[in-house]
Design a protein around this motif. Structure first.
Motif, PDB file in Angstrom:
ATOM      1  N   VAL A 243       0.819  -1.215   0.000  1.00 25.93           N
ATOM      2  CA  VAL A 243       0.000   0.000   0.000  1.00 25.93           C
ATOM      3  C   VAL A 243       0.855   1.269   0.000  1.00 25.93           C
ATOM      4  O   VAL A 243       0.405   2.332  -0.454  1.00 25.93           O
ATOM      5  CB  VAL A 243      -0.973  -0.003   1.196  1.00 25.93           C
ATOM      6  N   MET A 244       2.098   1.176   0.461  1.00 24.02           N
ATOM      7  CA  MET A 244       2.982   2.337   0.420  1.00 24.02           C
ATOM      8  C   MET A 244       3.255   2.793  -1.005  1.00 24.02           C
ATOM      9  O   MET A 244       3.577   3.959  -1.236  1.00 24.02           O
ATOM     10  CB  MET A 244       4.301   2.029   1.138  1.00 24.02           C
ATOM     11  N   SER A 245       3.106   1.877  -1.966  1.00 22.78           N
ATOM     12  CA  SER A 245       3.268   2.256  -3.371  1.00 22.78           C
ATOM     13  C   SER A 245       2.197   3.251  -3.801  1.00 22.78           C
ATOM     14  O   SER A 245       2.399   4.031  -4.736  1.00 22.78           O
ATOM     15  CB  SER A 245       3.193   1.014  -4.266  1.00 22.78           C
ATOM     16  N   LEU A 246       1.061   3.225  -3.119  1.00 26.54           N
ATOM     17  CA  LEU A 246      -0.021   4.163  -3.404  1.00 26.54           C
ATOM     18  C   LEU A 246       0.102   5.426  -2.567  1.00 26.54           C
ATOM     19  O   LEU A 246      -0.056   6.544  -3.067  1.00 26.54           O
ATOM     20  CB  LEU A 246      -1.375   3.495  -3.119  1.00 26.54           C
ATOM     21  N   ILE A 247       0.385   5.248  -1.289  1.00 23.48           N
ATOM     22  CA  ILE A 247       0.398   6.370  -0.354  1.00 23.48           C
ATOM     23  C   ILE A 247       1.475   7.392  -0.700  1.00 23.48           C
ATOM     24  O   ILE A 247       1.262   8.604  -0.582  1.00 23.48           O
ATOM     25  CB  ILE A 247       0.600   5.846   1.087  1.00 23.48           C
ATOM     26  N   SER A 248       2.618   6.921  -1.166  1.00 18.97           N
ATOM     27  CA  SER A 248       3.782   7.795  -1.299  1.00 18.97           C
ATOM     28  C   SER A 248       3.572   8.963  -2.261  1.00 18.97           C
ATOM     29  O   SER A 248       4.129  10.038  -2.068  1.00 18.97           O
ATOM     30  CB  SER A 248       5.006   6.981  -1.729  1.00 18.97           C
ATOM     31  N   HIS A 249       2.770   8.757  -3.308  1.00 24.75           N
ATOM     32  CA  HIS A 249       2.528   9.837  -4.267  1.00 24.75           C
ATOM     33  C   HIS A 249       1.044   9.976  -4.583  1.00 24.75           C
ATOM     34  O   HIS A 249       0.686  10.410  -5.676  1.00 24.75           O
ATOM     35  CB  HIS A 249       3.318   9.606  -5.562  1.00 24.75           C
ATOM     36  N   ARG A 250       0.203   9.616  -3.612  1.00 24.98           N
ATOM     37  CA  ARG A 250      -1.248   9.713  -3.787  1.00 24.98           C
ATOM     38  C   ARG A 250      -1.677   9.064  -5.109  1.00 24.98           C
ATOM     39  O   ARG A 250      -2.492   9.585  -5.875  1.00 24.98           O
ATOM     40  CB  ARG A 250      -1.686  11.180  -3.741  1.00 24.98           C
ATOM     41  N   ARG A 251      -1.103   7.889  -5.335  1.00 25.30           N
ATOM     42  CA  ARG A 251      -1.418   7.158  -6.556  1.00 25.30           C
ATOM     43  C   ARG A 251      -2.671   6.314  -6.356  1.00 25.30           C
ATOM     44  O   ARG A 251      -3.087   6.028  -5.237  1.00 25.30           O
ATOM     45  CB  ARG A 251      -0.252   6.252  -6.934  1.00 25.30           C
ATOM     46  N   SER A 252      -3.246   5.883  -7.483  1.00 30.13           N
ATOM     47  CA  SER A 252      -4.449   5.049  -7.443  1.00 30.13           C
ATOM     48  C   SER A 252      -4.236   3.783  -8.261  1.00 30.13           C
ATOM     49  O   SER A 252      -3.550   3.794  -9.289  1.00 30.13           O
ATOM     50  CB  SER A 252      -5.656   5.809  -8.009  1.00 30.13           C
ATOM     51  N   PHE A 253      -4.835   2.707  -7.772  1.00 31.28           N
ATOM     52  CA  PHE A 253      -4.830   1.430  -8.486  1.00 31.28           C
ATOM     53  C   PHE A 253      -6.288   1.084  -8.753  1.00 31.28           C
ATOM     54  O   PHE A 253      -7.091   1.004  -7.833  1.00 31.28           O
ATOM     55  CB  PHE A 253      -4.149   0.361  -7.636  1.00 31.28           C
ATOM     56  N   ALA A 254      -6.646   0.939 -10.011  1.00 36.27           N
ATOM     57  CA  ALA A 254      -8.049   0.766 -10.380  1.00 36.27           C
ATOM     58  C   ALA A 254      -8.208  -0.397 -11.349  1.00 36.27           C
ATOM     59  O   ALA A 254      -7.236  -0.944 -11.882  1.00 36.27           O
ATOM     60  CB  ALA A 254      -8.580   2.057 -11.009  1.00 36.27           C
ATOM     61  N   GLY A 255      -9.453  -0.753 -11.573  1.00 34.32           N
ATOM     62  CA  GLY A 255      -9.788  -1.768 -12.562  1.00 34.32           C
ATOM     63  C   GLY A 255     -10.899  -1.260 -13.457  1.00 34.32           C
ATOM     64  O   GLY A 255     -11.642  -0.350 -13.097  1.00 34.32           O
ATOM     65  N   SER A 256     -11.017  -1.844 -14.630  1.00 34.04           N
ATOM     66  CA  SER A 256     -12.049  -1.431 -15.570  1.00 34.04           C
ATOM     67  C   SER A 256     -12.453  -2.616 -16.430  1.00 34.04           C
ATOM     68  O   SER A 256     -11.604  -3.420 -16.837  1.00 34.04           O
ATOM     69  CB  SER A 256     -11.544  -0.280 -16.446  1.00 34.04           C
ATOM     70  N   MET A 257     -13.749  -2.712 -16.684  1.00 30.81           N
ATOM     71  CA  MET A 257     -14.257  -3.744 -17.590  1.00 30.81           C
ATOM     72  C   MET A 257     -14.440  -3.140 -18.973  1.00 30.81           C
ATOM     73  O   MET A 257     -13.741  -2.216 -19.356  1.00 30.81           O
ATOM     74  CB  MET A 257     -15.585  -4.291 -17.063  1.00 30.81           C
ATOM     75  N   ILE A 258     -15.410  -3.681 -19.671  1.00 32.46           N
ATOM     76  CA  ILE A 258     -15.815  -3.110 -20.951  1.00 32.46           C
ATOM     77  C   ILE A 258     -16.597  -1.830 -20.690  1.00 32.46           C
ATOM     78  O   ILE A 258     -16.702  -1.386 -19.553  1.00 32.46           O
ATOM     79  CB  ILE A 258     -16.683  -4.127 -21.723  1.00 32.46           C
ATOM     80  N   GLY A 259     -17.147  -1.235 -21.706  1.00 35.29           N
ATOM     81  CA  GLY A 259     -18.031  -0.091 -21.531  1.00 35.29           C
ATOM     82  C   GLY A 259     -19.482  -0.510 -21.672  1.00 35.29           C
ATOM     83  O   GLY A 259     -19.786  -1.652 -22.037  1.00 35.29           O
ATOM     84  N   GLY A 260     -20.380   0.414 -21.403  1.00 35.19           N
ATOM     85  CA  GLY A 260     -21.788   0.170 -21.653  1.00 35.19           C
ATOM     86  C   GLY A 260     -22.082   0.233 -23.139  1.00 35.19           C
ATOM     87  O   GLY A 260     -21.209   0.525 -23.964  1.00 35.19           O
ATOM     88  N   ILE A 261     -23.333  -0.032 -23.491  1.00 32.46           N
ATOM     89  CA  ILE A 261     -23.702  -0.055 -24.900  1.00 32.46           C
ATOM     90  C   ILE A 261     -23.528   1.317 -25.545  1.00 32.46           C
ATOM     91  O   ILE A 261     -23.000   1.438 -26.655  1.00 32.46           O
ATOM     92  CB  ILE A 261     -25.148  -0.549 -25.069  1.00 32.46           C
ATOM     93  N   ARG A 262     -23.934   2.364 -24.851  1.00 35.36           N
ATOM     94  CA  ARG A 262     -23.778   3.723 -25.394  1.00 35.36           C
ATOM     95  C   ARG A 262     -22.309   4.037 -25.648  1.00 35.36           C
ATOM     96  O   ARG A 262     -21.944   4.582 -26.706  1.00 35.36           O
ATOM     97  CB  ARG A 262     -24.378   4.730 -24.417  1.00 35.36           C
ATOM     98  N   GLU A 263     -21.438   3.689 -24.697  1.00 30.73           N
ATOM     99  CA  GLU A 263     -20.015   3.978 -24.857  1.00 30.73           C
ATOM    100  C   GLU A 263     -19.394   3.090 -25.929  1.00 30.73           C
ATOM    101  O   GLU A 263     -18.459   3.507 -26.634  1.00 30.73           O
ATOM    102  CB  GLU A 263     -19.285   3.801 -23.525  1.00 30.73           C
ATOM    103  N   THR A 264     -19.895   1.872 -26.076  1.00 26.27           N
ATOM    104  CA  THR A 264     -19.381   0.988 -27.126  1.00 26.27           C
ATOM    105  C   THR A 264     -19.674   1.565 -28.506  1.00 26.27           C
ATOM    106  O   THR A 264     -18.825   1.543 -29.405  1.00 26.27           O
ATOM    107  CB  THR A 264     -19.993  -0.414 -26.984  1.00 26.27           C
ATOM    108  N   GLN A 265     -20.874   2.112 -28.681  1.00 28.02           N
ATOM    109  CA  GLN A 265     -21.190   2.765 -29.953  1.00 28.02           C
ATOM    110  C   GLN A 265     -20.316   3.997 -30.152  1.00 28.02           C
ATOM    111  O   GLN A 265     -19.839   4.257 -31.266  1.00 28.02           O
ATOM    112  CB  GLN A 265     -22.667   3.151 -29.997  1.00 28.02           C
ATOM    113  N   GLU A 266     -20.089   4.731 -29.080  1.00 25.46           N
ATOM    114  CA  GLU A 266     -19.211   5.903 -29.139  1.00 25.46           C
ATOM    115  C   GLU A 266     -17.806   5.495 -29.576  1.00 25.46           C
ATOM    116  O   GLU A 266     -17.170   6.175 -30.396  1.00 25.46           O
ATOM    117  CB  GLU A 266     -19.168   6.559 -27.763  1.00 25.46           C
ATOM    118  N   MET A 267     -17.321   4.365 -29.041  1.00 26.97           N
ATOM    119  CA  MET A 267     -15.994   3.867 -29.408  1.00 26.97           C
ATOM    120  C   MET A 267     -15.931   3.504 -30.882  1.00 26.97           C
ATOM    121  O   MET A 267     -14.968   3.853 -31.588  1.00 26.97           O
ATOM    122  CB  MET A 267     -15.650   2.648 -28.539  1.00 26.97           C
ATOM    123  N   LEU A 268     -16.954   2.820 -31.383  1.00 26.01           N
ATOM    124  CA  LEU A 268     -16.970   2.447 -32.797  1.00 26.01           C
ATOM    125  C   LEU A 268     -16.958   3.687 -33.691  1.00 26.01           C
ATOM    126  O   LEU A 268     -16.237   3.735 -34.697  1.00 26.01           O
ATOM    127  CB  LEU A 268     -18.208   1.598 -33.096  1.00 26.01           C
TER     128      LEU A 268
END
Length: 346
Positions: A278-303
């Motif tokens: 966790v010190m890898s995050l605390i030291s520079h106020r970093r974030s560790f996140a995850g992401s799936m696919i997008g919703g249908i609206r965003e998928t059309q936007e991507m295309l």
């Protein structure tokens, strides 16, 4: 019932076989799609091999689907026969929860219905795109722009949206330094899309074997993570890191590459848990996140974004007879950069 030809696997150590599967008769808002091409995603391999939990075999994978509408239900309004369309990683959701109402169906609080290895609202197991036809409710179908060929469109329905969504969410664009970990099916799309958004893109790969490709796709820099001075040289550099690797890596080393308030987003899904200090995050106020696919609206936007910027994946079209061999090549990182099945060979 509608009969469709398919390729199915009967267990985690089994080869694909010729199969015939049932597709439901069209409901009021359903669309029947003749599948022309289906991409091979690493998720297909994880699932077929039983690496993400129990699987209800026989299984027909495939959630990168491109085809043509051949029939519509009586109350369908968004599509007509002959439309070029795509289907991605989900085919339904509750439609009523907070996330669905926000256009984030992939995070449906009741659980979205995956294109394969799921159970639909009729209580039937879902089967994916390694088949000739699929029936999907119109709200989970997207329009493929005319200037994107169907074979190239297929991988956009997973690899494209999986990388586009976090790049948008975490603000990739002019003045931002974005690193992409891994130069596979997801990684090469992340490079192309981030570059088109105006970000300064760096590829972090185990070797320099694909450096020429990475630079051609829009990367400004390319580093080998196997070189001992790479992490020292790049410490504190990036605003955003997109990790596309579906294997265990040293998360603390990669987090050290983030600048103040930087974020590392995992889109690769390794079969084993990852660990970090966790010190890898605390030291520079970093974030560790995850992401799936997008919703249908965003998928059309991507295309539409990909059509506007002339972005398509680099693909290798294969016969259905070559699926098992293609899986082995994906696991050996021997593909540039996405296999796509020509479903006419089923």
């Amino acid at each position: 019932m509608i009969k469709a030809k398919a390729r199915a696997v009967d267990g985690p150590d089994q080869s694909f076989r010729v199969a015939e599967i049932n597709r439901r008769d069209l409901d009021l808002h359903d669309v029947l799609i003749e599948i022309k091409y289906a991409g091979i995603c690493h998720s297909d391999i994880h699932t077929a091999h039983g690496e993400w939990g129990e699987v209800n075999y026989p299984l027909v994978p495939g959630h990168e689907i491109a085809g043509v509408v051949t029939e519509i239900g009586p109350e369908v309004t968004q599509y007509k026969v002959g439309d070029r369309v795509g289907v991605g990683c989900m085919v339904d959701s509750c439609g009523t929860c907070e996330n669905c109402l926000e256009g984030e169906e992939q995070y449906c609080l009741k659980g979205n219905v995956p294109t394969y290895a799921g159970v639909d609202k009729y209580g039937e197991p879902t089967q994916g795109g390694y088949s000739t036809h699929i029936v999907v409710t119109e709200g989970f179908v997207v329009k493929i722009p005319d200037n994107i060929e169907l074979d190239a469109a297929a991988p956009l329905l997973c690899a494209g949206i999986t990388t586009y969504s976090p790049l948008v969410r975490w603000g990739a664009g002019p003045g931002k330094k974005v690193a992409v970990v891994g130069m596979g099916g997801l990684g090469h799309m992340a490079v192309k899309i981030a570059h088109a958004m105006g970000a300064e893109v760096t590829v972090l790969s185990q070797t320099l074997n694909k450096k020429e490709d990475g630079l051609q796709f829009g990367a400004a820099h390319y580093y080998a993570t196997s070189e001992p001075d790479t992490f020292t040289q790049l410490a504190g550099t990036f605003d955003l890191i997109i990790n596309t690797v579906s294997a265990e890596i040293d998360m603390n080393a990669y987090l050290s590459l983030l600048t103040l308030n930087g974020t590392l987003v995992n889109v690769g899904a390794p079969g084993e848990p990852l660990s970090l200090n966790v010190m890898s995050l605390i030291s520079h106020r970093r974030s560790f996140a995850g992401s799936m696919i997008g919703g249908i609206r965003e998928t059309q936007e991507m295309l539409d974004f990909c059509a506007k910027h002339d972005i398509t994946p680099n693909i290798e079209v294969i016969s259905a007879d070559d699926i098992d061999h293609a899986y082995k090549r994906v696991l050996a990182s021997d593909v540039k950069y996405r296999f796509v099945i020509d479903t006419s060979t089923l």
